[in-house]
Design a protein around this motif. Structure first.
Motif, PDB file in Angstrom:
ATOM      1  N   ALA A 126      52.700  25.056  35.438  1.00  0.00           N
ATOM      2  CA  ALA A 126      51.896  25.368  36.759  1.00  0.00           C
ATOM      3  C   ALA A 126      51.435  26.730  36.822  1.00  0.00           C
ATOM      4  CB  ALA A 126      52.939  25.187  38.079  1.00  0.00           C
ATOM      5  N   GLN A 127      50.020  26.996  37.249  1.00  0.00           N
ATOM      6  CA  GLN A 127      49.478  28.235  37.376  1.00  0.00           C
ATOM      7  C   GLN A 127      49.095  28.615  38.566  1.00  0.00           C
ATOM      8  OE1 GLN A 127      45.755  28.687  35.334  1.00  0.00           O
ATOM      9  NE2 GLN A 127      46.200  30.846  34.703  1.00  0.00           N
ATOM     10  N   PHE A 128      49.615  29.755  39.171  1.00  0.00           N
ATOM     11  CA  PHE A 128      49.243  30.169  40.564  1.00  0.00           C
ATOM     12  C   PHE A 128      48.232  31.439  40.718  1.00  0.00           C
ATOM     13  CE2 PHE A 128      53.313  28.373  40.463  1.00  0.00           C
ATOM     14  CZ  PHE A 128      53.419  27.321  41.200  1.00  0.00           C
ATOM     15  N   VAL A 129      47.116  31.340  41.105  1.00  0.00           N
ATOM     16  CA  VAL A 129      46.018  32.530  41.026  1.00  0.00           C
ATOM     17  C   VAL A 129      45.611  32.657  42.483  1.00  0.00           C
ATOM     18  CG1 VAL A 129      44.122  33.370  39.783  1.00  0.00           C
ATOM     19  CG2 VAL A 129      45.320  31.509  38.612  1.00  0.00           C
ATOM     20  N   LEU A 130      45.893  34.150  42.714  1.00  0.00           N
ATOM     21  CA  LEU A 130      45.667  34.704  44.219  1.00  0.00           C
ATOM     22  C   LEU A 130      44.433  35.616  44.125  1.00  0.00           C
ATOM     23  CD1 LEU A 130      45.878  34.931  47.041  1.00  0.00           C
ATOM     24  CD2 LEU A 130      47.671  36.744  46.745  1.00  0.00           C
ATOM     25  N   TYR A 131      43.285  35.040  44.640  1.00  0.00           N
ATOM     26  CA  TYR A 131      42.057  35.867  44.487  1.00  0.00           C
ATOM     27  C   TYR A 131      42.060  36.940  45.967  1.00  0.00           C
ATOM     28  CZ  TYR A 131      40.702  32.986  40.929  1.00  0.00           C
ATOM     29  OH  TYR A 131      40.622  32.352  39.591  1.00  0.00           O
ATOM     30  N   THR A 132      42.127  38.037  46.019  1.00  0.00           N
ATOM     31  CA  THR A 132      41.727  38.910  47.054  1.00  0.00           C
ATOM     32  C   THR A 132      40.330  39.310  47.188  1.00  0.00           C
ATOM     33  OG1 THR A 132      44.049  39.622  46.980  1.00  0.00           O
ATOM     34  CG2 THR A 132      42.511  41.127  48.222  1.00  0.00           C
ATOM     35  N   PHE A 133      39.538  39.108  48.162  1.00  0.00           N
ATOM     36  CA  PHE A 133      38.120  39.437  48.025  1.00  0.00           C
ATOM     37  C   PHE A 133      37.943  40.538  49.338  1.00  0.00           C
ATOM     38  CE2 PHE A 133      38.064  34.971  46.580  1.00  0.00           C
ATOM     39  CZ  PHE A 133      37.173  35.041  45.590  1.00  0.00           C
ATOM     40  N   ARG A 134      36.993  41.368  49.127  1.00  0.00           N
ATOM     41  CA  ARG A 134      36.640  42.211  50.463  1.00  0.00           C
ATOM     42  C   ARG A 134      35.893  41.662  51.377  1.00  0.00           C
ATOM     43  NH1 ARG A 134      35.943  44.588  45.140  1.00  0.00           N
ATOM     44  NH2 ARG A 134      36.735  46.605  44.879  1.00  0.00           N
ATOM     45  N   ALA A 135      35.554  42.262  52.440  1.00  0.00           N
ATOM     46  CA  ALA A 135      34.790  41.635  53.467  1.00  0.00           C
ATOM     47  C   ALA A 135      33.187  41.181  53.024  1.00  0.00           C
ATOM     48  CB  ALA A 135      34.772  42.525  54.650  1.00  0.00           C
ATOM     49  N   ASP A 136      32.855  41.781  52.105  1.00  0.00           N
ATOM     50  CA  ASP A 136      31.349  41.712  51.551  1.00  0.00           C
ATOM     51  C   ASP A 136      31.507  40.371  50.666  1.00  0.00           C
ATOM     52  OD1 ASP A 136      32.490  42.748  49.604  1.00  0.00           O
ATOM     53  OD2 ASP A 136      31.033  44.379  49.010  1.00  0.00           O
ATOM     54  N   GLY A 137      32.431  39.892  50.323  1.00  0.00           N
ATOM     55  CA  GLY A 137      32.686  38.762  49.510  1.00  0.00           C
ATOM     56  C   GLY A 137      32.953  38.968  47.895  1.00  0.00           C
ATOM     57  N   SER A 138      33.030  40.445  47.605  1.00  0.00           N
ATOM     58  CA  SER A 138      33.297  40.800  46.184  1.00  0.00           C
ATOM     59  C   SER A 138      34.812  40.722  45.950  1.00  0.00           C
ATOM     60  CB  SER A 138      32.767  42.318  45.933  1.00  0.00           C
ATOM     61  OG  SER A 138      33.514  43.109  46.838  1.00  0.00           O
ATOM     62  N   ILE A 139      35.147  40.181  44.456  1.00  0.00           N
ATOM     63  CA  ILE A 139      36.565  40.526  44.182  1.00  0.00           C
ATOM     64  C   ILE A 139      37.077  41.688  44.241  1.00  0.00           C
ATOM     65  CG2 ILE A 139      35.997  40.444  42.049  1.00  0.00           C
ATOM     66  CD1 ILE A 139      38.708  38.356  43.574  1.00  0.00           C
ATOM     67  N   ALA A 140      38.396  41.859  44.777  1.00  0.00           N
ATOM     68  CA  ALA A 140      39.073  43.179  44.529  1.00  0.00           C
ATOM     69  C   ALA A 140      40.255  43.195  43.607  1.00  0.00           C
ATOM     70  CB  ALA A 140      39.523  43.583  46.152  1.00  0.00           C
ATOM     71  N   LYS A 141      40.947  41.945  43.836  1.00  0.00           N
ATOM     72  CA  LYS A 141      42.125  41.875  42.749  1.00  0.00           C
ATOM     73  C   LYS A 141      42.493  40.487  42.588  1.00  0.00           C
ATOM     74  CE  LYS A 141      46.784  43.254  42.957  1.00  0.00           C
ATOM     75  NZ  LYS A 141      48.168  43.651  43.569  1.00  0.00           N
ATOM     76  N   ILE A 142      42.942  40.243  41.290  1.00  0.00           N
ATOM     77  CA  ILE A 142      43.530  38.752  41.089  1.00  0.00           C
ATOM     78  C   ILE A 142      44.887  38.908  40.751  1.00  0.00           C
ATOM     79  CG2 ILE A 142      43.112  36.888  39.476  1.00  0.00           C
ATOM     80  CD1 ILE A 142      40.087  37.692  39.408  1.00  0.00           C
ATOM     81  N   ASP A 143      45.688  38.287  41.098  1.00  0.00           N
ATOM     82  CA  ASP A 143      47.299  38.157  40.582  1.00  0.00           C
ATOM     83  C   ASP A 143      47.349  36.669  40.156  1.00  0.00           C
ATOM     84  OD1 ASP A 143      48.964  40.598  41.621  1.00  0.00           O
ATOM     85  OD2 ASP A 143      47.263  39.897  43.423  1.00  0.00           O
ATOM     86  N   SER A 144      47.874  36.675  38.667  1.00  0.00           N
ATOM     87  CA  SER A 144      47.952  35.310  38.339  1.00  0.00           C
ATOM     88  C   SER A 144      49.417  35.204  37.678  1.00  0.00           C
ATOM     89  CB  SER A 144      47.068  35.260  37.088  1.00  0.00           C
ATOM     90  OG  SER A 144      47.360  33.744  36.338  1.00  0.00           O
ATOM     91  N   ARG A 145      50.022  33.984  37.868  1.00  0.00           N
ATOM     92  CA  ARG A 145      51.309  33.706  37.342  1.00  0.00           C
ATOM     93  C   ARG A 145      51.510  32.295  36.898  1.00  0.00           C
ATOM     94  NH1 ARG A 145      56.771  35.631  38.456  1.00  0.00           N
ATOM     95  NH2 ARG A 145      58.317  34.211  37.587  1.00  0.00           N
TER      96      ARG A 145
END
Length: 217
Positions: A126-145
């Protein structure tokens, strides 16, 4: 060689050496400044990600769930379906299981956190990937396990991006699935999985569903 010519040669050699030292020192300073600026950006991203994490925990339930309801073994293309609540998705899941699911949290009407879960019918990984986006839609951070029984391992990856989508840093950590102790990936065979990189909300595979409201029957 005359004394004058020898002196000129020595002077030119010294100047060349001195210039090289100055150039090397300038590059060292430039590199140090670049590292400092990168670390500063990463710190800002971490602070922003914490505010989004706090927001997600406060909201608790996702505002939207989008899942691939295609047949895991037969379908060549994903079939994305949108649910207006986690409860609605879990109800539909009773008759049609999904192995790729996106839980979405919106702030001011814009997605700021998208948590993908990937799995298989076998349940071996199982893979869990959290994408954190800025208000303008751009990606800021990705945490994957990634948790996998193939190698009994957990693979943790973190990515940081600037506002233009440039990757600032990537880290990876390998842990034993049971003890969570770190190990060298060369010491065991692991079934690893790539992390899909979506640099903007508009690059998500179901971006049209984010814009269109759910049709009521």
């Amino acid at each position: 060689m005359t004394k004058t010519r020898k002196n000129i040669l020595l002077t030119l050699t010294f100047l060349s050496f001195f210039s090289s030292m100055i150039f090397a020192q300038a590059n060292k300073i430039k590199t140090a400044e670049r590292v400092r600026q990168t670390n500063k950006q990463i710190k800002q991203i971490e602070e922003y990600a914490k505010t989004i994490d706090k927001f997600v925990k406060k909201e608790d339930k996702p505002h939207l769930v989008i899942a691939d309801i295609s047949d895991y073994n037969e379908s060549q293309k994903p079939i994305w379906k949108k649910y207006n609540s986690e409860k609605a998705f879990e109800k539909a899941r009773e008759t049609n299981e999904a192995y790729t699911i996106a839980y979405i949290w919106k702030k001011a009407g814009k997605p700021v956190a998208v948590n993908f879960t990937y799995s298989s019918p076998s349940g071996d990984w199982a893979q869990f990937v959290l994408y954190t986006f800025r208000a303008d839609g751009s990606i800021a951070k990705i945490d994957s396990r990634l948790n996998t029984f193939y190698g009994d391992a957990s693979v943790l990856r973190i990515f940081y991006f600037d506002a233009k989508g440039k990757k600032l840093k990537e880290t990876v950590k390998y842990q034993d699935l049971q003890s969570e102790k770190e190990f060298n990936p060369k010491d065991r065979e692991i079934y690893d999985q790539d992390v899909k990189i979506y640099k903007n909300v508009k690059n998500l595979p179901f971006t049209k569903l984010l814009r269109n409201p759910i049709k009521k029957k």
